[in-house]
Design a protein around this motif. Sequence first.
Motif, PDB file in Angstrom:
ATOM      1  N   ASN A 226     -73.258  27.600 -14.188  1.00 37.54           N
ATOM      2  CA  ASN A 226     -72.992  29.156 -14.449  1.00 37.54           C
ATOM      3  C   ASN A 226     -74.244  29.725 -15.326  1.00 37.54           C
ATOM      4  N   LEU A 227     -74.005  30.768 -15.480  1.00 38.93           N
ATOM      5  CA  LEU A 227     -75.055  31.748 -16.356  1.00 38.93           C
ATOM      6  C   LEU A 227     -75.365  31.089 -17.662  1.00 38.93           C
ATOM      7  N   GLN A 228     -74.676  30.474 -18.212  1.00 38.12           N
ATOM      8  CA  GLN A 228     -74.641  29.739 -19.553  1.00 38.12           C
ATOM      9  C   GLN A 228     -75.462  28.244 -19.236  1.00 38.12           C
ATOM     10  N   ASN A 229     -75.850  28.321 -18.120  1.00 35.65           N
ATOM     11  CA  ASN A 229     -76.422  26.802 -17.757  1.00 35.65           C
ATOM     12  C   ASN A 229     -75.413  25.566 -17.898  1.00 35.65           C
ATOM     13  N   TRP A 230     -74.244  25.895 -17.907  1.00 37.64           N
ATOM     14  CA  TRP A 230     -73.196  24.793 -17.850  1.00 37.64           C
ATOM     15  C   TRP A 230     -73.185  24.197 -16.444  1.00 37.64           C
ATOM     16  N   ARG A 231     -72.922  22.943 -16.385  1.00 41.82           N
ATOM     17  CA  ARG A 231     -72.574  22.289 -15.025  1.00 41.82           C
ATOM     18  C   ARG A 231     -71.130  22.265 -14.869  1.00 41.82           C
ATOM     19  N   ILE A 232     -70.451  23.155 -14.037  1.00 42.46           N
ATOM     20  CA  ILE A 232     -69.173  23.303 -13.896  1.00 42.46           C
ATOM     21  C   ILE A 232     -68.451  22.955 -12.567  1.00 42.46           C
ATOM     22  N   SER A 233     -67.308  22.780 -12.583  1.00 42.21           N
ATOM     23  CA  SER A 233     -66.522  22.125 -11.346  1.00 42.21           C
ATOM     24  C   SER A 233     -66.211  23.253 -10.509  1.00 42.21           C
ATOM     25  N   ASN A 234     -66.043  23.398  -9.330  1.00 39.62           N
ATOM     26  CA  ASN A 234     -65.852  24.356  -8.292  1.00 39.62           C
ATOM     27  C   ASN A 234     -65.135  23.827  -7.473  1.00 39.62           C
ATOM     28  N   PHE A 235     -63.864  24.184  -6.996  1.00 39.86           N
ATOM     29  CA  PHE A 235     -63.429  23.652  -5.647  1.00 39.86           C
ATOM     30  C   PHE A 235     -63.157  24.806  -4.406  1.00 39.86           C
ATOM     31  N   PRO A 236     -63.642  24.513  -3.397  1.00 36.46           N
ATOM     32  CA  PRO A 236     -63.169  25.477  -2.276  1.00 36.46           C
ATOM     33  C   PRO A 236     -61.689  25.598  -2.134  1.00 36.46           C
ATOM     34  N   GLY A 237     -61.171  26.399  -1.770  1.00 42.72           N
ATOM     35  CA  GLY A 237     -59.682  26.504  -1.217  1.00 42.72           C
ATOM     36  C   GLY A 237     -59.478  27.692  -0.397  1.00 42.72           C
ATOM     37  N   GLY A 238     -58.112  27.829   0.068  1.00 47.18           N
ATOM     38  CA  GLY A 238     -57.391  28.956   0.772  1.00 47.18           C
ATOM     39  C   GLY A 238     -55.990  28.952   0.721  1.00 47.18           C
TER      40      GLY A 238
END
Length: 482
Positions: free
Chosen positions: A25-37
């Motif tokens: 993210n913009l704060q340079n954190w490594r974050i979890s993201n999930f696709p979904g629908g």
Amino acid sequence: MNNISAEQFAHPSYKWIGERRFVTNLQNWRISNFPGGIGFSLYNYALEKSLKVVLKAYREDGSCERYLLDTYYCGEWGGNWQKWQTHQLPLFPYESCHGRITYITFSYLVHHNSRSVPSRYDYNFATLDDFHRGWTESSDFHDAYFKKENDYKTYELDRGMVQSALDRINTTYKDLPVRPFFTRGNTWSPEHPVREIHRQIDRVIERKKNDPGGRHFIWLAIFDFDNFHVAEHLIYARQKGVDVECIADWAAVSSLNCTENIARMRRGGIPILGVVRNTPCEPFQGIASMHTKIIIFDGEVVHCSSYNLHFHLWGGNWEQALFYYSGDFALLYANIYHAIRGGVIGELSTRPESRFNLFYSFGRHHAPRKDYYRPQDAIITEINNASDFIILSMFDIGYLAGVSHHEHHETDVITALINARNRGVRVKIILNGMIAHTGPLPESWDLNRRRPLKEAVRRLKDAWMEITFIYYWGSIYSPVHH
């Protein structure tokens, strides 16, 4: 309309969560993201229809993140029922300024007979445990724990009122009540437009104080409004009884931008809506965004600008704003604001020769010779109508094409500008020097590194058009962001 709900036209049919991935993210954190629908069954009730989803992510600190998403047609169920779905869910269940999610629900709305119709209920999408295990049940939409009354409502303004406001501006106003402001990298200046924003917030607070039983409001729809002082002022206004609502691009108010300013506003009870125009964390899906920059103060004053409010990041930019001091202008912008948050945009009849017209990229405008008169058509019309001079100052320029009011074929902006110069119009073009060129970026100090011009700009140069490229002193970067 109060007796019908979106459930009469559509109902959720399936949902899914994809494989976990990590993004920065913009704060340079490594974050979890999930696709979904989420998929729907939508009754084919009209040739033109729309189905939108409001995703609601509840966090550990009690905050709720809201996102508005479009859906699209993707097949047939049979029996006059169509399959519509969205796969653009911003799913960041773990990292956030508000803690992890506890659960995510959604409501939805349809456009029917020129009105937006919200669903009566919220429906279950997923819990934190669903993300732990990597999948969600498609059969638990109606889980009683999550199926609550939907509190997200949309609105449309009376079309006649909006049209009358535009007509009054063009017929009864002697002078337009408009004041321009400019930023020149001078955030400390008393003339910086952020001071006027604060003055208008104070004015609404004072009006609420003098009219405690009345409704007084501030509506903000800005791509990114991450600003400490504005956030504090809006929270204070909320505490004093002013209705405050904020809309932004989804990425600016999600885990992709974990800023405490936005988080404090949510904790302070200010509803914040992120509008999703592209697929989160999928670069190949494009850069479409909610890019408007407007604030409406109590239905009487409007701010419209080229800048976002994060002056602590981009305070050196050269930008512009207009403040309109009139309820009629506020009504025109409110028509756009309600459309951004999911309502049906009110159609406007415009006359290209009028001294004032307001266009919105998702708007509905028609002119005496055109049933559908787009913003790009208005731009080409004005270039073709120019007789003395055109001054153009742009962050970027390309082959935007439109149909002039008196023509029936498309012309791109580059061709129209060259044609204007050829017929004797003085055309002066000011561009962001860095954006006007393409290719890999050199170091900011490497002023001698040559980069090729973008094709549209090169064509202007080859036609001997008068172009000025603007840069910061001693840098390849440019302050121009008009």
